[in-house]
Design a protein around this motif. Structure first.
Motif, PDB file in Angstrom:
ATOM      1  N   ARG A  29       0.743  -1.186   0.070  1.00  0.00           N
ATOM      2  CA  ARG A  29       0.020  -0.062  -0.112  1.00  0.00           C
ATOM      3  C   ARG A  29       0.790   1.301   0.054  1.00  0.00           C
ATOM      4  N   GLU A  30       0.121   2.292  -0.532  1.00  0.00           N
ATOM      5  CA  GLU A  30       1.109   3.573  -0.460  1.00  0.00           C
ATOM      6  C   GLU A  30       0.867   4.187   1.008  1.00  0.00           C
ATOM      7  N   PRO A  31       2.065   4.803   1.264  1.00  0.00           N
ATOM      8  CA  PRO A  31       2.167   5.480   2.725  1.00  0.00           C
ATOM      9  C   PRO A  31       1.159   6.490   2.731  1.00  0.00           C
ATOM     10  N   ASN A  32       0.507   6.784   3.756  1.00  0.00           N
ATOM     11  CA  ASN A  32      -0.375   8.143   3.909  1.00  0.00           C
ATOM     12  C   ASN A  32       0.495   9.266   4.188  1.00  0.00           C
ATOM     13  N   VAL A  33       0.158  10.439   3.532  1.00  0.00           N
ATOM     14  CA  VAL A  33       0.582  11.820   3.944  1.00  0.00           C
ATOM     15  C   VAL A  33       0.091  12.391   5.091  1.00  0.00           C
ATOM     16  N   ILE A  34       1.140  12.877   6.036  1.00  0.00           N
ATOM     17  CA  ILE A  34       0.813  13.503   7.347  1.00  0.00           C
ATOM     18  C   ILE A  34       1.119  14.919   7.048  1.00  0.00           C
ATOM     19  N   ILE A  35       0.144  15.610   7.390  1.00  0.00           N
ATOM     20  CA  ILE A  35      -0.053  17.198   7.340  1.00  0.00           C
ATOM     21  C   ILE A  35       0.364  17.717   8.454  1.00  0.00           C
ATOM     22  N   SER A  36       1.293  18.533   8.547  1.00  0.00           N
ATOM     23  CA  SER A  36       1.622  19.341   9.878  1.00  0.00           C
ATOM     24  C   SER A  36       0.613  20.200  10.317  1.00  0.00           C
ATOM     25  N   ASN A  37       0.627  20.253  11.800  1.00  0.00           N
ATOM     26  CA  ASN A  37      -0.206  21.331  12.489  1.00  0.00           C
ATOM     27  C   ASN A  37       0.404  22.512  11.956  1.00  0.00           C
ATOM     28  N   ALA A  38       1.627  22.816  11.766  1.00  0.00           N
ATOM     29  CA  ALA A  38       2.263  24.061  11.440  1.00  0.00           C
ATOM     30  C   ALA A  38       1.824  24.761   9.941  1.00  0.00           C
ATOM     31  N   SER A  39       1.311  23.849   9.125  1.00  0.00           N
ATOM     32  CA  SER A  39       0.456  24.257   7.944  1.00  0.00           C
ATOM     33  C   SER A  39      -0.425  25.177   8.273  1.00  0.00           C
ATOM     34  N   GLN A  40      -0.409  26.572   7.466  1.00  0.00           N
ATOM     35  CA  GLN A  40      -1.519  27.496   7.719  1.00  0.00           C
ATOM     36  C   GLN A  40      -1.448  28.520   6.774  1.00  0.00           C
ATOM     37  N   ARG A  41      -2.537  29.366   6.951  1.00  0.00           N
ATOM     38  CA  ARG A  41      -2.489  30.430   5.713  1.00  0.00           C
ATOM     39  C   ARG A  41      -1.938  31.656   6.453  1.00  0.00           C
ATOM     40  N   ILE A  42      -1.152  32.297   5.714  1.00  0.00           N
ATOM     41  CA  ILE A  42      -0.372  33.536   6.326  1.00  0.00           C
ATOM     42  C   ILE A  42      -0.647  34.695   5.502  1.00  0.00           C
ATOM     43  N   LYS A  87      -0.747  30.149   1.509  1.00  0.00           N
ATOM     44  CA  LYS A  87      -0.862  29.028   1.991  1.00  0.00           C
ATOM     45  C   LYS A  87       0.308  28.177   2.148  1.00  0.00           C
ATOM     46  N   VAL A  88       0.594  28.008   3.427  1.00  0.00           N
ATOM     47  CA  VAL A  88       1.979  27.063   3.729  1.00  0.00           C
ATOM     48  C   VAL A  88       1.498  25.599   4.120  1.00  0.00           C
ATOM     49  N   ASP A  89       1.842  24.787   3.329  1.00  0.00           N
ATOM     50  CA  ASP A  89       1.534  23.377   3.447  1.00  0.00           C
ATOM     51  C   ASP A  89       3.086  22.566   3.704  1.00  0.00           C
ATOM     52  N   ILE A  90       2.844  21.942   4.918  1.00  0.00           N
ATOM     53  CA  ILE A  90       3.986  21.166   5.315  1.00  0.00           C
ATOM     54  C   ILE A  90       3.561  19.788   5.513  1.00  0.00           C
ATOM     55  N   TYR A  91       4.250  18.785   4.907  1.00  0.00           N
ATOM     56  CA  TYR A  91       3.672  17.389   5.207  1.00  0.00           C
ATOM     57  C   TYR A  91       4.937  16.286   5.108  1.00  0.00           C
ATOM     58  N   LYS A  92       4.488  15.095   5.218  1.00  0.00           N
ATOM     59  CA  LYS A  92       5.644  14.156   5.281  1.00  0.00           C
ATOM     60  C   LYS A  92       4.957  12.862   4.972  1.00  0.00           C
ATOM     61  N   LEU A  93       5.809  11.961   4.434  1.00  0.00           N
ATOM     62  CA  LEU A  93       5.113  10.458   4.561  1.00  0.00           C
ATOM     63  C   LEU A  93       5.131   9.955   5.811  1.00  0.00           C
ATOM     64  N   GLU A  94       4.099   9.094   6.112  1.00  0.00           N
ATOM     65  CA  GLU A  94       4.057   8.348   7.585  1.00  0.00           C
ATOM     66  C   GLU A  94       5.252   7.855   8.098  1.00  0.00           C
ATOM     67  N   ASP A  95       5.948   7.362   7.167  1.00  0.00           N
ATOM     68  CA  ASP A  95       6.878   6.351   7.588  1.00  0.00           C
ATOM     69  C   ASP A  95       8.254   7.157   7.262  1.00  0.00           C
ATOM     70  N   GLY A  96       7.937   8.547   6.972  1.00  0.00           N
ATOM     71  CA  GLY A  96       9.317   9.359   6.747  1.00  0.00           C
ATOM     72  C   GLY A  96       9.618  10.067   7.978  1.00  0.00           C
ATOM     73  N   ASP A  97      10.971  10.479   7.862  1.00  0.00           N
ATOM     74  CA  ASP A  97      11.370  11.704   8.979  1.00  0.00           C
ATOM     75  C   ASP A  97      11.462  13.198   8.683  1.00  0.00           C
ATOM     76  N   SER A  98      11.513  13.182   7.364  1.00  0.00           N
ATOM     77  CA  SER A  98      11.746  14.740   7.047  1.00  0.00           C
ATOM     78  C   SER A  98      10.423  15.335   6.342  1.00  0.00           C
ATOM     79  N   TRP A  99      10.425  16.633   6.486  1.00  0.00           N
ATOM     80  CA  TRP A  99       9.303  17.353   5.983  1.00  0.00           C
ATOM     81  C   TRP A  99       9.419  18.008   4.733  1.00  0.00           C
ATOM     82  N   SER A 100       8.289  18.205   4.074  1.00  0.00           N
ATOM     83  CA  SER A 100       8.187  18.821   2.623  1.00  0.00           C
ATOM     84  C   SER A 100       7.531  20.237   3.044  1.00  0.00           C
ATOM     85  N   LEU A 101       8.077  21.379   2.098  1.00  0.00           N
ATOM     86  CA  LEU A 101       7.414  22.509   2.145  1.00  0.00           C
ATOM     87  C   LEU A 101       7.097  23.058   0.896  1.00  0.00           C
ATOM     88  N   GLU A 102       5.711  23.464   0.866  1.00  0.00           N
ATOM     89  CA  GLU A 102       4.914  23.893  -0.407  1.00  0.00           C
ATOM     90  C   GLU A 102       4.458  25.172  -0.076  1.00  0.00           C
TER      91      GLU A 102
END
Length: 88
Positions: free
Chosen positions: A3-16, A24-39
Motif C-alpha cells: 500500500r501507498e504510505p499516508n501523507v501526514i499534514i503538519s499542524n504548522a501548515s497554515q494561511r499567512i 498557504k503554507v503546506d508542510i507534510y511528510k510520508l507517514e514512515d518518513g522523518d523529513s518534512w516537505s514545504l510547499e
C-alpha cells in the motif's frame, strides 16, 4: 500488493498574510518518513515546492516565512526569479 504510505499534514501548515499578500503554507511528510516537505501556494494558485527537506515542521514553517520576507511578498507572489512557470 504494497500500500501507498499516508501523507501526514503538519499542524504548522497554515494561511499567512505578508504585506497584504495571501499565502498557504503546506508542510507534510510520508507517514514512515522523518523529513518534512514545504510547499507555498500563492493566491493565484502558483505552487512553490522546496527541494530541500526539513528535520522538523517548525523549521519548514520558519523557512517559508523567512523566504517570503526576504524575496518580498509581492515579488514572491508574482513569479519572482525563483518561480518557473508551467507551459499550458
Amino acid at each position: 500488493m504494497e500500500r501507498e504510505p499516508n501523507v501526514i499534514i503538519s499542524n504548522a501548515s497554515q494561511r499567512i498574510v505578508e504585506d497584504d499578500v495571501h499565502f498557504k503554507v503546506d508542510i507534510y511528510k510520508l507517514e514512515d518518513g522523518d523529513s518534512w516537505s514545504l510547499e507555498v501556494v500563492t493566491a493565484d494558485g502558483t505552487s512553490i515546492v522546496w527541494d530541500d527537506l526539513f528535520e522538523d515542521d517548525g523549521a519548514a514553517f520558519e523557512e517559508a516565512v523567512t523566504t517570503i520576507r526576504k524575496e518580498g511578498a509581492v515579488a514572491f507572489a508574482n513569479g519572482g526569479s525563483n518561480v518557473i512557470p508551467f507551459k499550458h
